[in-house]
Design a protein around this motif. Structure first.
Motif, PDB file in Angstrom:
ATOM      1  N   ARG A   1       0.637  -1.276  -0.026  1.00  0.00           N
ATOM      2  CA  ARG A   1       0.042  -0.131  -0.103  1.00  0.00           C
ATOM      3  C   ARG A   1       0.861   1.373   0.116  1.00  0.00           C
ATOM      4  N   GLN A   2       1.784   1.231   0.892  1.00  0.00           N
ATOM      5  CA  GLN A   2       2.746   2.441   0.907  1.00  0.00           C
ATOM      6  C   GLN A   2       3.441   2.573  -0.492  1.00  0.00           C
ATOM      7  N   ALA A   3       3.828   1.422  -1.175  1.00  0.00           N
ATOM      8  CA  ALA A   3       4.622   1.637  -2.176  1.00  0.00           C
ATOM      9  C   ALA A   3       3.640   2.272  -3.314  1.00  0.00           C
ATOM     10  N   GLU A   4       2.557   1.565  -3.309  1.00  0.00           N
ATOM     11  CA  GLU A   4       1.271   1.996  -4.384  1.00  0.00           C
ATOM     12  C   GLU A   4       0.900   3.496  -3.944  1.00  0.00           C
TER      13      GLU A   4
ATOM     14  N   GLN B   1       1.819   6.713  -6.416  1.00  0.00           N
ATOM     15  CA  GLN B   1       0.411   7.644  -7.066  1.00  0.00           C
ATOM     16  C   GLN B   1       1.231   9.128  -6.287  1.00  0.00           C
ATOM     17  N   ALA B   2       1.672   8.959  -5.193  1.00  0.00           N
ATOM     18  CA  ALA B   2       2.225  10.491  -4.846  1.00  0.00           C
ATOM     19  C   ALA B   2       3.144  10.876  -5.848  1.00  0.00           C
ATOM     20  N   GLN B   3       4.206   9.913  -6.155  1.00  0.00           N
ATOM     21  CA  GLN B   3       5.334  10.566  -7.322  1.00  0.00           C
ATOM     22  C   GLN B   3       4.516  10.722  -8.538  1.00  0.00           C
ATOM     23  N   ALA B   4       3.695   9.911  -9.056  1.00  0.00           N
ATOM     24  CA  ALA B   4       2.880  10.384 -10.223  1.00  0.00           C
ATOM     25  C   ALA B   4       2.256  11.734 -10.076  1.00  0.00           C
TER      26      ALA B   4
ATOM     27  N   ALA C   1       3.044  14.156  -8.134  1.00  0.00           N
ATOM     28  CA  ALA C   1       4.170  15.036  -7.989  1.00  0.00           C
ATOM     29  C   ALA C   1       4.616  15.323  -9.226  1.00  0.00           C
ATOM     30  N   GLN C   2       4.971  14.174  -9.998  1.00  0.00           N
ATOM     31  CA  GLN C   2       5.261  14.555 -11.525  1.00  0.00           C
ATOM     32  C   GLN C   2       4.284  15.263 -12.145  1.00  0.00           C
ATOM     33  N   ALA C   3       2.971  14.873 -12.071  1.00  0.00           N
ATOM     34  CA  ALA C   3       1.829  15.614 -12.697  1.00  0.00           C
ATOM     35  C   ALA C   3       1.850  16.962 -12.268  1.00  0.00           C
ATOM     36  N   GLN C   4       2.007  17.186 -11.043  1.00  0.00           N
ATOM     37  CA  GLN C   4       1.989  18.799 -10.531  1.00  0.00           C
ATOM     38  C   GLN C   4       2.998  19.417 -10.909  1.00  0.00           C
ATOM     39  N   ALA C   5       4.259  18.871 -11.101  1.00  0.00           N
ATOM     40  CA  ALA C   5       5.589  19.395 -11.552  1.00  0.00           C
ATOM     41  C   ALA C   5       5.351  19.877 -13.128  1.00  0.00           C
ATOM     42  N   ALA C   6       4.840  18.958 -13.702  1.00  0.00           N
ATOM     43  CA  ALA C   6       4.424  19.200 -15.100  1.00  0.00           C
ATOM     44  C   ALA C   6       3.678  20.155 -15.304  1.00  0.00           C
TER      45      ALA C   6
END
Length: 258
Positions: free
Chosen positions: A195-198, A202-205, A207-212
């Protein structure tokens, strides 16, 4: 007295006469003769003591005194027996009665002793039987006590074995429970990790989406800034076209984001 002494020393017939007279008197007066004989015997003992212990001279020789004692005693006893037959008979009867009484008493004492011995033997036999019965009872009691102790020991051993078996079963159940708990904890840990990895993915995605999105907005803002004459440096500060810093109001009025 001196004449008599001289006659005794010089005349043999006088000595014989005196001896005969003394023996005759001893025969007729036996009791007195016996009494005188004992007196002479005591005198002989005194003479021996005086002569051999105190070393004193004695007038008469000891052997003559002892001979006189024997003669008076024998003659007196014989004369008394001959002159007093009824008294001797009574004395003999008394002696027989005394002897018979002594024998009777002895027989009675022997009978009493035998009876007492028999009673004592019976008492000892009863005591021995009682002791034997007590010994047998004690042996039986000890055997019963040993049997009960053995039964108690076996019961205690069985109880301990049952307790050990229950403890082993409880230990195995506890081990199984702990293993199951560990398995469940491991599964929960793995699920939590997944769950934490998921969530991290998701948080990384996100963050990436927010960064983009931020990069895109920054690019759009920079593009808008360039069109309005304001320039944003690497630190995010806005400058006028002449290079001076712009104020928040200017930036807001130009429609740019501070």
């Amino acid at each position: 007295m001196e004449k008599l002494k001289n006659l005794w020393d010089d005349k043999l017939w006088f000595k014989i006469l005196v001896i005969v007279v003394i023996l005759a008197l001893s025969y007729w007066f036996g009791i007195i003769a016996i009494l005188l004989g004992f007196i002479l015997f005591i005198y002989a003992i005194v003479t021996v003591i005086r002569k051999y212990i105190f070393k004193k001279n004695t007038r008469f020789k000891v052997r003559y005194i002892l001979l006189s004692f024997l003669a008076l005693t024998i003659m007196g006893g014989y004369g008394y027996a001959q002159t007093h037959p009824e008294e001797m008979e009574q004395s003999r009867i008394r002696q027989q009665e005394t002897k018979k009484a002594a024998e009777t008493k002895k027989a009675e004492d022997a009978k009493k002793a035998a009876k007492a011995k028999k009673a004592e033997d019976a008492k000892k036999a009863a005591k021995a039987k009682k002791a034997e019965d007590a010994k047998k009872a004690e042996a039986a009691r000890q055997a019963e006590a040993a049997k009960q102790a053995e039964a108690a020991k076996q019961a205690e051993a069985a109880k301990q074995a049952e307790a050990a078996r229950q403890a082993e079963a409880a230990r195995q159940a506890e081990a199984a429970r702990q293993a199951e708990a560990a398995k469940q904890a491991e599964a929960a840990r793995q699920a939590e990790a997944a769950r934490q990895a998921e969530a991290a993915a998701q948080a990384q995605a996100a963050a990436q989406a927010q960064a983009a999105a931020q990069a895109q907005a920054a690019a759009q803002t920079e593009q808008n800034g360039n069109s309005s004459g304001y320039i944003r440096d690497a630190n995010g500060r806005w400058h006028r076209s002449n290079g001076q810093f712009a104020s928040k109001k200017e930036i807001a009025a130009a429609g740019l984001v501070w």
